[in-house]
Design an enzyme around this catalytic site. Sequence first.
Site, short mmCIF file in Angstrom:
data_model
loop_
_atom_site.label_atom_id
_atom_site.label_comp_id
_atom_site.label_asym_id
_atom_site.label_seq_id
_atom_site.Cartn_x
_atom_site.Cartn_y
_atom_site.Cartn_z
CG ASP A 120 -11.45 -52.79 25.52
OD1 ASP A 120 -11.07 -53.17 24.77
OD2 ASP A 120 -12.36 -52.03 25.23
CD GLU A 185 -13.99 -58.22 23.73
OE1 GLU A 185 -14.94 -58.84 22.57
OE2 GLU A 185 -14.49 -56.94 24.34
#
Length: 485
Positions: A120, A185
């Site tokens: 991400d 994350e």
Amino acid sequence: MKNLLIISLILVGALVGYIIFTTFTFSSKQIQPDPAEKILIPNSAIENFSRALSIPTISHEDPANFDPSAFYEFARFLKEAYPLSSSQLEITYINEFSIIYKWEGSDNSLPPIILMGHIDVVPVEDPTQWTEPPFSGNIRDGKIWGRGAIDDKISVIGNMEAVEILLQEEYKPNRTVYLCFGHDEEIGGEKGASAIVDHLKNRGVNAAFVLDEGFAITQGMVPGITKDVALIGTAEKGFVTLELSVSIEGGHSSMPAHETSIDVMAKAVTKLKDNPFPYLISQPVQDFMAYAGPEMNSFTSRMAFANPSIFRPLIISTLSKEPSGNALIRTTTSPTIFRAGIKDNIIPIQAKATVNFRTLPGTTMQDVKDRVLTLIDDDRIVIKEGTFNSEAPGSSQVETFGYETLHQSIKEIFPQVIVAPNLVLGATDSRHYYPISDQIYRFVPFYLNKDNISTFHGTDEHLAISDLENAIRFYRQLILNATSK
Ligand SMILES: [Zn+2]
């Protein structure tokens, strides 16, 4: 009187002698292996990286904005772009979007290694500010442009390319290699990294070492060292948010009470800012001084780092001057949200402040809360803990298989750089991995300098093609070094 003078002179002489001796015997901890052969990186690696940047795998603060299609597309892309890894490695999806690749080693008695990355990226605030569109993956001026280039698709693609090359070479690792890519994350890693660790722990995995993002090869960023310094994060700071609120009767602003909610909150925040946490030289910073100290340009700096207990006041005052240096030696205090009032002639009932603390290894959430309560000393203020709080994990050692393998691999690919451990100031997904390893390191092999550091979560994020190629060479070398002995 004369005797006293003589004794003093002898003592001063002995101290000077001791300092000079320790400075001259403060020897380098750098190893100098032969440089690795510079393997050719296929052009497809650049195309793959560009494609990875073009897929908008954005983590939004508000889960309602999550777009699963981008994450499905990313997983599909990895399968297509890396056919050998997809057919020869075992792939497990965790919570649909996080991915584990398991490359089984030939010797099950050896603990595996884990190489991490996150899929991400953070959202883009204003795409019109970008020279190249943020999800274009455009290639210009020897660079590949796009959100995620350095945070953190370089780790994902660098590792995938390295493994694909090794599979082409028919390499067989002795110990198992896991590639673990989380998908959240940027919003805490609960569904990604944390769930990956639960899965691995249930299967009895205990890794020899774990490598995640965190530091890079810094250029001109370590004061006192001209050479580039590859920093390996051996620890990271914890994250503690406290929400303070106070409610006092409001009223009309023409007749203010002696003390209003805004006054109380302003005083509380001022007390916190006026009383910073005391300094502390934590283990990773001590290790940094031991590794970077002998490489310092000037004799004075080498002398200070060779004798940290004698020169402590000098070291502390030098580090305290810059915000980044200060953050290395203190749990920091940052008021980040301050709210009260709705109209210019109404005294508000409630005032709120949010304060974010980044804790040093060894300082707990409870320590922070206790200190805040003591400093504020006002029971009208209610304190609530933030939702993303996490303790600072412990420090990983430097005389270990993991650190030494990293040190060697960095030197084989980047022979000119200095390698040193240090404390990562931000939070990474690796903090979730402590249940399955006690050797956790944070390093991504690209050059970080004043020109690209602002592109982290900022505008015009990009990666030099040469950095991508060296990253692939580095991960390949690291896997070879870690899985052949
Ligand atoms: Zn990141």
